[in-house]
Design an enzyme around this catalytic site. Structure first.
Site, PDB file in Angstrom:
ATOM      1  N   CYS A 186       0.652  -0.662   0.016  1.00  0.00           N
ATOM      2  CA  CYS A 186       0.504   0.199  -0.069  1.00  0.00           C
ATOM      3  C   CYS A 186       0.645   1.486  -0.316  1.00  0.00           C
ATOM      4  CB  CYS A 186      -0.989  -0.224   0.878  1.00  0.00           C
ATOM      5  SG  CYS A 186      -1.851  -1.250   0.821  1.00  0.00           S
ATOM      6  N   ARG A 213       4.028  -0.547  -4.358  1.00  0.00           N
ATOM      7  CA  ARG A 213       4.155  -0.689  -3.590  1.00  0.00           C
ATOM      8  C   ARG A 213       2.873  -1.557  -3.854  1.00  0.00           C
ATOM      9  NH1 ARG A 213       6.651   1.891   0.314  1.00  0.00           N
ATOM     10  NH2 ARG A 213       5.235   1.031   1.674  1.00  0.00           N
ATOM     11  N   TRP A 220      -2.532  -2.534  -1.728  1.00  0.00           N
ATOM     12  CA  TRP A 220      -1.944  -4.112  -1.510  1.00  0.00           C
ATOM     13  C   TRP A 220      -3.331  -4.857  -0.791  1.00  0.00           C
ATOM     14  CZ3 TRP A 220       0.128  -8.310   0.575  1.00  0.00           C
ATOM     15  CH2 TRP A 220       0.017  -9.354   0.129  1.00  0.00           C
ATOM     16  N   ASN A 262      -2.035   2.097   5.436  1.00  0.00           N
ATOM     17  CA  ASN A 262      -0.899   0.858   5.283  1.00  0.00           C
ATOM     18  C   ASN A 262      -0.557  -0.255   6.684  1.00  0.00           C
ATOM     19  OD1 ASN A 262       0.765  -0.666   4.199  1.00  0.00           O
ATOM     20  ND2 ASN A 262       2.883   1.456   4.293  1.00  0.00           N
ATOM     21  N   GLY A 263      -0.769  -1.246   6.236  1.00  0.00           N
ATOM     22  CA  GLY A 263       0.060  -2.012   8.028  1.00  0.00           C
ATOM     23  C   GLY A 263      -1.562  -2.324   7.350  1.00  0.00           C
ATOM     24  N   GLU A 294      18.340 -17.671  -6.782  1.00  0.00           N
ATOM     25  CA  GLU A 294      17.804 -15.829  -7.443  1.00  0.00           C
ATOM     26  C   GLU A 294      17.191 -16.187  -8.672  1.00  0.00           C
ATOM     27  OE1 GLU A 294      16.830 -13.674  -6.205  1.00  0.00           O
ATOM     28  OE2 GLU A 294      17.477 -11.938  -7.359  1.00  0.00           O
ATOM     29  N   LYS A 332      13.377 -14.963 -10.203  1.00  0.00           N
ATOM     30  CA  LYS A 332      13.368 -13.713 -10.877  1.00  0.00           C
ATOM     31  C   LYS A 332      12.439 -14.028 -11.861  1.00  0.00           C
ATOM     32  CE  LYS A 332      14.377 -11.530  -9.327  1.00  0.00           C
ATOM     33  NZ  LYS A 332      14.289 -10.375  -8.404  1.00  0.00           N
ATOM     34  N   GLU A 355       8.768 -14.822 -10.339  1.00  0.00           N
ATOM     35  CA  GLU A 355       7.465 -13.270 -10.538  1.00  0.00           C
ATOM     36  C   GLU A 355       7.396 -13.230 -11.386  1.00  0.00           C
ATOM     37  OE1 GLU A 355       9.418 -10.589  -7.179  1.00  0.00           O
ATOM     38  OE2 GLU A 355      11.351 -11.388  -8.009  1.00  0.00           O
ATOM     39  N   HIS A 406      16.912 -37.244  -6.898  1.00  0.00           N
ATOM     40  CA  HIS A 406      16.449 -37.510  -5.229  1.00  0.00           C
ATOM     41  C   HIS A 406      14.983 -37.536  -5.679  1.00  0.00           C
ATOM     42  CE1 HIS A 406      20.111 -38.535  -3.221  1.00  0.00           C
ATOM     43  NE2 HIS A 406      20.653 -37.623  -3.579  1.00  0.00           N
ATOM     44  N   LYS A 465       6.333  -4.520  -4.020  1.00  0.00           N
ATOM     45  CA  LYS A 465       7.367  -4.174  -3.718  1.00  0.00           C
ATOM     46  C   LYS A 465       8.493  -3.986  -1.952  1.00  0.00           C
ATOM     47  CE  LYS A 465      11.617  -3.075  -5.420  1.00  0.00           C
ATOM     48  NZ  LYS A 465      12.744  -4.306  -5.550  1.00  0.00           N
TER      49      LYS A 465
END
Ligand code: M6R
Length: 608
Positions: free
Chosen positions: A2, A27, A75, A101-102, A481, A485, A488, A504, A603
């Site tokens: 947010c 955000r 968000w 936001n939160g 990584e 990448k 996402e 395995h 983000k």
């Protein structure tokens, strides 16, 4: 998670707020909304979807007159992305508006209490509780109402609040979610992050937990939750507004990938003094560095992956045992921290809730915490005992690239410093490591120049359902990584495996044409990784290998090879990540994905 923007001053508020929200859309981008005082009442417009929908609805804010207002880009946590759940939320009469936001953790009991008092709720959000609670406590004094609410709510919040009875005032408050206040000759601003208001002012105040700000067009005051007036120092932001713009690139992600040579230089140069590494911010003597018995690295996502690389490099060079934890796990597993342990948290945003909680947990147990942080003045930067900044500048794309690269080199420097003070590297080896470090920016640049080649290859895998990344040692760290990448931003499923572990179980997923990306940069492990390549090839896989220049032997096993310029074993991740980032970017691009704002993500993850 947010974004919040607020403005009060001599100019029309809505266009400024929308402009700021556009800089914060990274955000959250599920819905957006604005409330302004239009001269007689609070006028609210909100819409599900991207900010563009709201911009269209209000013609860039022009249809909303008024000189004070608050805005939000969401968000979603509580309640689906919808017009109703979009912020701002108001009381029934529409005389109090809130953006948040939160997460308000005790919103259910509070909601029940308010319902008993006759309040009705129209949304599924936790935020609406704040609007109704403000209404309940408001008896003509906004500051009193705000502080009373803050005493009742549990959880995290950054808030922007307006009262129709006080159109010349805006209120802001924060706890565990970021919020800054800015000021110029035209008025005052609130924002979740600096880029939102950088066009208007460089004078900002970082709000601390449980502080309240009262903004007026020509005045600004800060209070504690007990209504005591506080004095706060402003900070002058010295980076350029252009740093947060696309500068002609198609996406922020592409621009940020291209900024990596500079980011690496900016992070290493200030800490290289002649032929030594000096990390003043550590505030630790050589003696203290020698006394470290164990290092705990705690982080999330890509920052965690930088930590995995650091484990190999620190253990390899400085021979200090390193444990790496995903922050959300560290906090709840009652970790064993023994005397002589050092805790390092890594975070681009400096606001990641789990990482912040891990930092607090470590401090509460009496351990010093070093933060490797990108955002100056962020919560982690302020709460850590010492901060080593990664000088990557603002990173806007949700998928991190340049901040991750800066984290890697920051960790290499720490490892080198520790190895040197512990007498584990001689002058010659140290000099050679330093020279390899200095070469990285140019080598990254060379790899970026191969983008067409990677794009061409990526276009073949647009329809891929599963991709596997394998590697051994540090190559496993970079596989993690590379896989993240790709997932996402392109939504192609992929998994990263230690190359020797695939057999395995997971190898059963390899079938004709499955792409396996094999990273092989460790000379002593070449033969082992080649065996793993051969194993997957025998099951029909198509193998792209990322390896060192000169390792021609791999060509016999792999179908496609990307060569990396020469560096020492410890720094290869900084080079191998470049083709992997480009690959992820071009697969996502070819699939028509929104590269900078992938679905369901934000983000900065300020909720648990
Ligand atoms: O701001 P942080 O570095 O603490 O963020 C940690 C993760 O949320 C972040 O790295 C995330 O995994 C990125 N989207 C990866 O590109």
């Amino acid at each position: 998670m947010c974004g919040i923007v607020g403005y009060i001053g001599n100019r029309q508020a809505a266009p400024i707020i929308l402009d700021g929200l556009a800089k914060l859309e990274y955000r959250g981008y599920d819905s957006a909304g604005v409330a302004v005082f239009d001269g007689s009442k609070i006028h609210t417009e909100k819409a599900a979807g991207r900010l563009a929908v709201l911009e269209h609805l209000t013609r860039g804010g022009e249809t909303m007159p008024g000189f004070s207002g608050i805005g939000h880009t969401r968000w979603a946590t509580h309640g689906a992305p919808s017009d109703l759940n979009a912020h701002p939320h108001t009381n029934k009469q529409g005389t109090i508006a809130v953006v948040h936001n939160g997460i308000i953790e005790n919103y259910i009991p509070l909601k029940k209490k308010l319902e008993k008092k006759g309040y009705e709720f129209v949304s599924e959000t936790d935020t609406e509780i704040l609007a109704k609670l403000l209404d309940y406590y408001y008896k003509g004094n906004p500051l009193e109402a705000v502080t009373k609410v803050l005493h009742r709510v549990e959880g995290s919040y950054a808030l922007g609040i307006m009262f129709a009875d006080f159109p010349g005032e805006l209120y802001a408050a924060r706890k565990d979610s970021p919020l800054i206040v800015g000021r110029n000759d035209d008025g005052c601003f609130i924002a979740s992050d600096v880029p939102a208001i950088l066009k208007y002012t460089r004078t900002v105040y970082y709000m601390d937990n449980q502080e309240v700000a009262c903004l007026k067009a020509d005045d600004l005051q800060f209070y504690s939750v007990d209504e005591e007036e506080l004095s706060k120092e402003s900070v002058t932001i010295d980076w350029d507004a252009d740093a947060a713009e696309k500068a002609g690139y198609e996406h922020f992600m592409l621009k940020e990938m291209y900024e990596q040579p500079k980011t690496i230089t900016d992070t290493i140069s200030p800490r290289i003094h002649e032929n030594d590494i000096v990390i003043e911010e550590l505030n630790m003597s050589d003696e203290e560095l020698r006394e470290i018995r164990k290092i705990h690295i705690v982080a999330c996502g890509s920052a965690y992956h930088a930590g995995v690389t650091a484990k190999y490099v620190i253990e390899g060079l400085a021979r200090i045992p390193v444990e790496v934890d995903v922050a959300s796990e560290f906090r709840y597993r009652n970790p064993i921290l023994e005397q002589g342990a050092m805790v390092i948290v890594i975070s681009q945003s400096g606001e990641t809730a789990d990482t912040l909680a891990a930092l607090r947990e470590s401090k509460a147990r009496g351990f010093k915490v070093l933060g490797i942080v990108n955002v100056v003045g962020s919560s982690i930067a302020r709460e850590a005992d010492s901060v080593m900044y990664t000088w990557a500048g603002p990173e806007i794309a949700v998928a991190t690239t340049k901040a991750y690269s800066a984290q890697l080199v920051a960790m290499y420097m720490l490892a080198m410093k520790m190895a040197k003070v512990r007498g584990l590297v001689d002058e010659k080896t140290f000099g050679s490591l330093l020279s390899d470090l200095r070469c990285l920016p140019d080598q990254v640049e060379m790899l970026l120049a191969q983008k067409e080649k990677i794009q061409h290859f990526a276009n073949r895998y647009v329809g891929a359902k599963d991709i596997f990344f394998i590697g051994r040692g540090v190559d496993h760290a970079i596989s993690l990584e590379g896989s993240l990448k790709l997932k996402e931003i392109s939504y192609v499923h992929s998994e990263a495996y230690a190359a020797g572990e695939l057999k395995h179980g997971t190898i059963s997923l390899i079938e004709d044409g499955t792409l396996v990306v094999a990273v092989s940069t460790q000379e002593d492990l070449f033969a082992k990784t080649i065996s793993n390549i051969v194993e997957v090839k025998a099951r029909g896989a198509f193998v792209m290998a990322v390896t060192n220049e000169g390792n021609k032997a791999i060509e016999k096993a792999a179908d496609y090879v990307v060569y990396l310029p020469e560096t020492c074993n410890w720094f290869t991740n900084s080079l191998a990540i470049i083709p992997l980032q480009l690959f992820a970017y071009y697969v996502a691009l070819a699939r028509g994905c929104d590269v900078d704002k992938p679905r369901n993500l934000a983000k900065s993850v300020t909720v648990e």
